[in-house]
Design a protein around this motif. Structure first.
Motif, PDB file in Angstrom:
ATOM      1  N   ALA A  14      27.171  47.387  46.988  1.00  0.00           N
ATOM      2  CA  ALA A  14      28.536  47.302  47.514  1.00  0.00           C
ATOM      3  C   ALA A  14      29.245  46.096  46.923  1.00  0.00           C
ATOM      4  O   ALA A  14      30.418  46.179  46.538  1.00  0.00           O
ATOM      5  N   SER A  15      28.528  44.989  46.814  1.00  0.00           N
ATOM      6  CA  SER A  15      29.097  43.780  46.242  1.00  0.00           C
ATOM      7  C   SER A  15      29.498  43.999  44.781  1.00  0.00           C
ATOM      8  O   SER A  15      30.572  43.580  44.350  1.00  0.00           O
ATOM      9  N   LYS A  16      28.634  44.674  44.038  1.00  0.00           N
ATOM     10  CA  LYS A  16      28.948  44.972  42.633  1.00  0.00           C
ATOM     11  C   LYS A  16      30.172  45.874  42.530  1.00  0.00           C
ATOM     12  O   LYS A  16      31.012  45.697  41.649  1.00  0.00           O
ATOM     13  N   GLY A  17      30.278  46.846  43.428  1.00  0.00           N
ATOM     14  CA  GLY A  17      31.423  47.747  43.436  1.00  0.00           C
ATOM     15  C   GLY A  17      32.720  47.023  43.752  1.00  0.00           C
ATOM     16  O   GLY A  17      33.755  47.283  43.133  1.00  0.00           O
ATOM     17  N   VAL A  18      32.661  46.104  44.699  1.00  0.00           N
ATOM     18  CA  VAL A  18      33.843  45.314  45.054  1.00  0.00           C
ATOM     19  C   VAL A  18      34.263  44.461  43.864  1.00  0.00           C
ATOM     20  O   VAL A  18      35.451  44.378  43.528  1.00  0.00           O
ATOM     21  N   ASP A  19      33.288  43.844  43.193  1.00  0.00           N
ATOM     22  CA  ASP A  19      33.589  43.039  42.011  1.00  0.00           C
ATOM     23  C   ASP A  19      34.207  43.886  40.908  1.00  0.00           C
ATOM     24  O   ASP A  19      35.188  43.485  40.276  1.00  0.00           O
ATOM     25  N   LYS A  20      33.634  45.039  40.669  1.00  0.00           N
ATOM     26  CA  LYS A  20      34.129  45.917  39.611  1.00  0.00           C
ATOM     27  C   LYS A  20      35.556  46.381  39.896  1.00  0.00           C
ATOM     28  O   LYS A  20      36.416  46.375  39.008  1.00  0.00           O
ATOM     29  N   ALA A  21      35.819  46.784  41.127  1.00  0.00           N
ATOM     30  CA  ALA A  21      37.162  47.225  41.506  1.00  0.00           C
ATOM     31  C   ALA A  21      38.165  46.079  41.403  1.00  0.00           C
ATOM     32  O   ALA A  21      39.285  46.263  40.915  1.00  0.00           O
ATOM     33  N   GLY A  22      37.760  44.902  41.849  1.00  0.00           N
ATOM     34  CA  GLY A  22      38.650  43.740  41.768  1.00  0.00           C
ATOM     35  C   GLY A  22      38.948  43.350  40.335  1.00  0.00           C
ATOM     36  O   GLY A  22      40.092  43.018  39.998  1.00  0.00           O
ATOM     37  N   ASN A  23      37.930  43.404  39.484  1.00  0.00           N
ATOM     38  CA  ASN A  23      38.141  43.073  38.077  1.00  0.00           C
ATOM     39  C   ASN A  23      39.062  44.084  37.408  1.00  0.00           C
ATOM     40  O   ASN A  23      39.897  43.710  36.582  1.00  0.00           O
ATOM     41  N   MET A  24      38.918  45.351  37.761  1.00  0.00           N
ATOM     42  CA  MET A  24      39.784  46.375  37.196  1.00  0.00           C
ATOM     43  C   MET A  24      41.235  46.151  37.651  1.00  0.00           C
ATOM     44  O   MET A  24      42.162  46.228  36.840  1.00  0.00           O
ATOM     45  N   ALA A  25      41.428  45.837  38.921  1.00  0.00           N
ATOM     46  CA  ALA A  25      42.778  45.573  39.431  1.00  0.00           C
ATOM     47  C   ALA A  25      43.362  44.330  38.753  1.00  0.00           C
ATOM     48  O   ALA A  25      44.548  44.296  38.412  1.00  0.00           O
ATOM     49  N   ASP A  26      42.532  43.324  38.531  1.00  0.00           N
ATOM     50  CA  ASP A  26      42.978  42.101  37.865  1.00  0.00           C
ATOM     51  C   ASP A  26      43.389  42.399  36.422  1.00  0.00           C
ATOM     52  O   ASP A  26      44.394  41.877  35.934  1.00  0.00           O
ATOM     53  N   ASP A  27      42.629  43.238  35.740  1.00  0.00           N
ATOM     54  CA  ASP A  27      42.975  43.623  34.371  1.00  0.00           C
ATOM     55  C   ASP A  27      44.293  44.394  34.334  1.00  0.00           C
ATOM     56  O   ASP A  27      45.125  44.172  33.453  1.00  0.00           O
ATOM     57  N   LYS A  28      44.478  45.309  35.290  1.00  0.00           N
ATOM     58  CA  LYS A  28      45.690  46.133  35.326  1.00  0.00           C
ATOM     59  C   LYS A  28      46.937  45.291  35.576  1.00  0.00           C
ATOM     60  O   LYS A  28      48.021  45.617  35.099  1.00  0.00           O
ATOM     61  N   THR A  29      46.794  44.196  36.335  1.00  0.00           N
ATOM     62  CA  THR A  29      47.935  43.337  36.628  1.00  0.00           C
ATOM     63  C   THR A  29      48.008  42.149  35.681  1.00  0.00           C
ATOM     64  O   THR A  29      48.841  41.265  35.866  1.00  0.00           O
ATOM     65  N   HIS A  30      47.142  42.146  34.665  1.00  0.00           N
ATOM     66  CA  HIS A  30      47.108  41.082  33.644  1.00  0.00           C
ATOM     67  C   HIS A  30      46.951  39.694  34.258  1.00  0.00           C
ATOM     68  O   HIS A  30      47.559  38.728  33.802  1.00  0.00           O
ATOM     69  N   GLY A  31      46.161  39.604  35.318  1.00  0.00           N
ATOM     70  CA  GLY A  31      45.858  38.325  35.958  1.00  0.00           C
ATOM     71  C   GLY A  31      46.974  37.774  36.830  1.00  0.00           C
ATOM     72  O   GLY A  31      46.854  36.670  37.356  1.00  0.00           O
ATOM     73  N   LYS A  32      48.042  38.515  37.001  1.00  0.00           N
ATOM     74  CA  LYS A  32      49.193  38.035  37.760  1.00  0.00           C
ATOM     75  C   LYS A  32      48.850  37.773  39.230  1.00  0.00           C
ATOM     76  O   LYS A  32      49.388  36.858  39.840  1.00  0.00           O
ATOM     77  N   HIS A  33      47.954  38.567  39.791  1.00  0.00           N
ATOM     78  CA  HIS A  33      47.602  38.452  41.208  1.00  0.00           C
ATOM     79  C   HIS A  33      46.122  38.112  41.402  1.00  0.00           C
ATOM     80  O   HIS A  33      45.529  38.504  42.403  1.00  0.00           O
ATOM     81  N   SER A  34      45.550  37.381  40.472  1.00  0.00           N
ATOM     82  CA  SER A  34      44.098  37.138  40.523  1.00  0.00           C
ATOM     83  C   SER A  34      43.676  36.375  41.779  1.00  0.00           C
ATOM     84  O   SER A  34      42.611  36.643  42.330  1.00  0.00           O
ATOM     85  N   GLY A  35      44.482  35.461  42.265  1.00  0.00           N
ATOM     86  CA  GLY A  35      44.153  34.726  43.486  1.00  0.00           C
ATOM     87  C   GLY A  35      44.077  35.635  44.694  1.00  0.00           C
ATOM     88  O   GLY A  35      43.165  35.528  45.517  1.00  0.00           O
ATOM     89  N   ARG A  36      45.025  36.536  44.801  1.00  0.00           N
ATOM     90  CA  ARG A  36      45.040  37.479  45.921  1.00  0.00           C
ATOM     91  C   ARG A  36      43.897  38.481  45.815  1.00  0.00           C
ATOM     92  O   ARG A  36      43.300  38.858  46.815  1.00  0.00           O
ATOM     93  N   ILE A  37      43.612  38.905  44.600  1.00  0.00           N
ATOM     94  CA  ILE A  37      42.516  39.860  44.384  1.00  0.00           C
ATOM     95  C   ILE A  37      41.182  39.212  44.734  1.00  0.00           C
ATOM     96  O   ILE A  37      40.346  39.820  45.404  1.00  0.00           O
TER      97      ILE A  37
END
Length: 61
Positions: free
Chosen positions: A18-41
């Motif tokens: 589950a932890s790996k899945g959360v990390d993977k999803a967060g990293n994908m969201a961070d990539d999609k937003t080009h790091g704009k919301h990395s703190g919130r993610i």
């Protein structure tokens, strides 16, 4: 039974995955937003790991 309770029950014993899945999803969201919301993610990832019990590797990001 609430949805979160069902999810927690399904993930019991698989906290590492589950932890790996959360990390993977967060990293994908961070990539999609080009790091704009990395703190919130990152904050959302930490909260989800706390909720699902997958925070054993919290300092290893």
């Amino acid at each position: 039974m609430a949805m979160m309770d069902k999810i927690k029950q399904m993930l019991k014993g698989h906290e590492g995955q589950a932890s790996k899945g959360v990390d993977k999803a967060g990293n994908m969201a961070d990539d999609k937003t080009h790091g704009k919301h990395s703190g919130r993610i990152d904050s959302a990832q930490d909260k989800m790991k706390d909720q699902f019990g997958g925070d054993q590797d919290k300092g290893n990001r």
